[in-house]
Write a protein that holds these residues in place. Sequence first.
Motif, short mmCIF file in Angstrom:
data_model
loop_
_atom_site.label_atom_id
_atom_site.label_comp_id
_atom_site.label_asym_id
_atom_site.label_seq_id
_atom_site.Cartn_x
_atom_site.Cartn_y
_atom_site.Cartn_z
N THR A 150 49.88 1.94 26.40
CA THR A 150 50.71 2.01 25.20
C THR A 150 51.43 3.35 25.17
O THR A 150 50.81 4.40 25.33
N THR A 151 52.75 3.30 24.98
CA THR A 151 53.59 4.48 25.05
C THR A 151 53.60 5.23 23.72
O THR A 151 53.68 4.62 22.65
N HIS A 152 53.54 6.55 23.79
CA HIS A 152 53.51 7.47 22.64
C HIS A 152 53.03 6.79 21.35
O HIS A 152 53.80 6.45 20.46
N LEU A 153 51.72 6.64 21.27
CA LEU A 153 51.06 5.94 20.18
C LEU A 153 51.56 6.42 18.82
O LEU A 153 51.71 7.62 18.59
N PHE A 154 51.80 5.45 17.93
CA PHE A 154 52.30 5.62 16.57
C PHE A 154 53.81 5.81 16.51
O PHE A 154 54.43 5.47 15.50
N ASN A 155 54.42 6.33 17.56
CA ASN A 155 55.86 6.56 17.53
C ASN A 155 56.60 5.35 18.06
O ASN A 155 56.25 4.80 19.10
N ALA A 156 57.65 4.92 17.35
CA ALA A 156 58.47 3.76 17.71
C ALA A 156 57.65 2.47 17.77
O ALA A 156 57.81 1.65 18.65
N MET A 157 56.78 2.30 16.77
CA MET A 157 56.00 1.07 16.62
C MET A 157 55.57 0.93 15.16
O MET A 157 55.65 1.90 14.39
N PRO A 158 55.11 -0.26 14.74
CA PRO A 158 54.72 -0.43 13.35
C PRO A 158 53.56 0.47 12.96
O PRO A 158 52.73 0.86 13.80
N ALA A 159 53.49 0.80 11.69
CA ALA A 159 52.39 1.61 11.18
C ALA A 159 51.07 0.86 11.32
O ALA A 159 51.02 -0.37 11.30
N PHE A 160 50.01 1.62 11.48
CA PHE A 160 48.64 1.08 11.55
C PHE A 160 48.11 1.01 10.12
O PHE A 160 47.87 2.04 9.49
N THR A 161 47.99 -0.20 9.59
CA THR A 161 47.48 -0.36 8.23
C THR A 161 46.25 -1.26 8.22
O THR A 161 45.95 -1.95 9.20
N HIS A 162 45.57 -1.27 7.10
CA HIS A 162 44.27 -1.94 7.05
C HIS A 162 44.37 -3.45 7.11
O HIS A 162 43.39 -4.13 7.45
N ARG A 163 45.50 -4.05 6.78
CA ARG A 163 45.65 -5.51 6.90
C ARG A 163 46.60 -5.92 8.01
O ARG A 163 46.63 -7.09 8.40
N ALA A 164 47.37 -4.97 8.51
CA ALA A 164 48.30 -5.25 9.61
C ALA A 164 48.17 -4.13 10.63
O ALA A 164 48.97 -3.19 10.66
#
Length: 376
Positions: free
Chosen positions: A211-225
């Motif tokens: 996984t490339t540069h985790l958290f950047n340029a991808m959906p947010a990590f949330t508790h239901r998604a």
Amino acid sequence: MILRNGSVFTDLGRFIPADVELEGDRIVRVAPANTLEGDEVLDCTGKYVTPGFVDIHMHGAFGSDFCDGTAEDICTISRYEGSVGVTTFMGTTMAFDEPILTGIFEAANTRFGKEGEGAVLRGVNMEGPFFNKSKKGAQAEKYIVDPDFDMFKRLYDLTGGNIRLVDVAPELPGAVEFIRKASQLCTVSIAHTSATYDEAKEAFANGATHTTHLFNAMPAFTHRAPGVVGAASDYAAHVEMISDGIHLHPAVVRAVFSLFGADRVCLISDSMRAAGMPNGEYSLGGQKVFMTDGKATLEDGTIAGSATCLPECFRRAVGFGVPVETALKAATINPAKAVGLFDELGSITAGKRADVLVMDKGTLQPEVIFIGGKRQ
């Protein structure tokens, strides 16, 4: 050359007191401290002896970019990276069309594995153009296309198989089939994506491992998604993280190591040509970039890579509270494994390349740098 009585970072990710013998371009022996003799001895008492840093995601440095497409620019990058302690790097592209990428890779072909100019270019990280336009970040939208395996294979063959990592958004049409085929040739990474947890899970099930540069340029990590981050926590072999203190909050840097552990995180720089340079205007992927006090952005404020080298990202991670051993493993052993180079480099192991740093324990700055056994 005998490196005597240092705190040697082993391939198990811990420090032990030991002597290290270098001969030619190889590490030939790791022995108990103060037991090896030789004509040349470097006293490493009170110092760390570590592998050279391995940056698998970097675009450029010191005014040059890999995508400038010249051997001279690659040499400039190599010299700068070698001077700070990076001994191996992957030249990383941006989203461009096939003719432009062809020119970039033709220039790279003259430099793969070449010694004597500092850090050694050992492959390509093909970041783009197979991205979701909604998560393009600093990538140029006009070049972004759906995954095209035939295009990728032509470029892969052009480099002699030296594309070691290719990035893709798994929700795009044809992405799963692309991943299935490309993963037989190199590491496939999820990147610049709006994928859901299930879409990312399918990508991992079909051969993606990274996984490339985790958290950047991808959906947010949330508790239901939980999205890509959640799927990566369940299935990825490795994830990248930019620990420059700009892309991620220090608490997130610590949390990533807590979530993924010491064996799965790869620190990267994602550096662009402003690394090692003063404040000013630069470019990335054909777009203007403004760098001020280490932060590089497009005109609209979008973060555009980093202006921080990997060794400094390592030092900042330690400053954020990550143990030295954990951060060092993430900048040497793990990235070497992620791109299939660990048999040759990435650890202080007899038989491997003599890419070795002698590092001050207080500042974590390399005081002596060996690349292929040659003192820099």
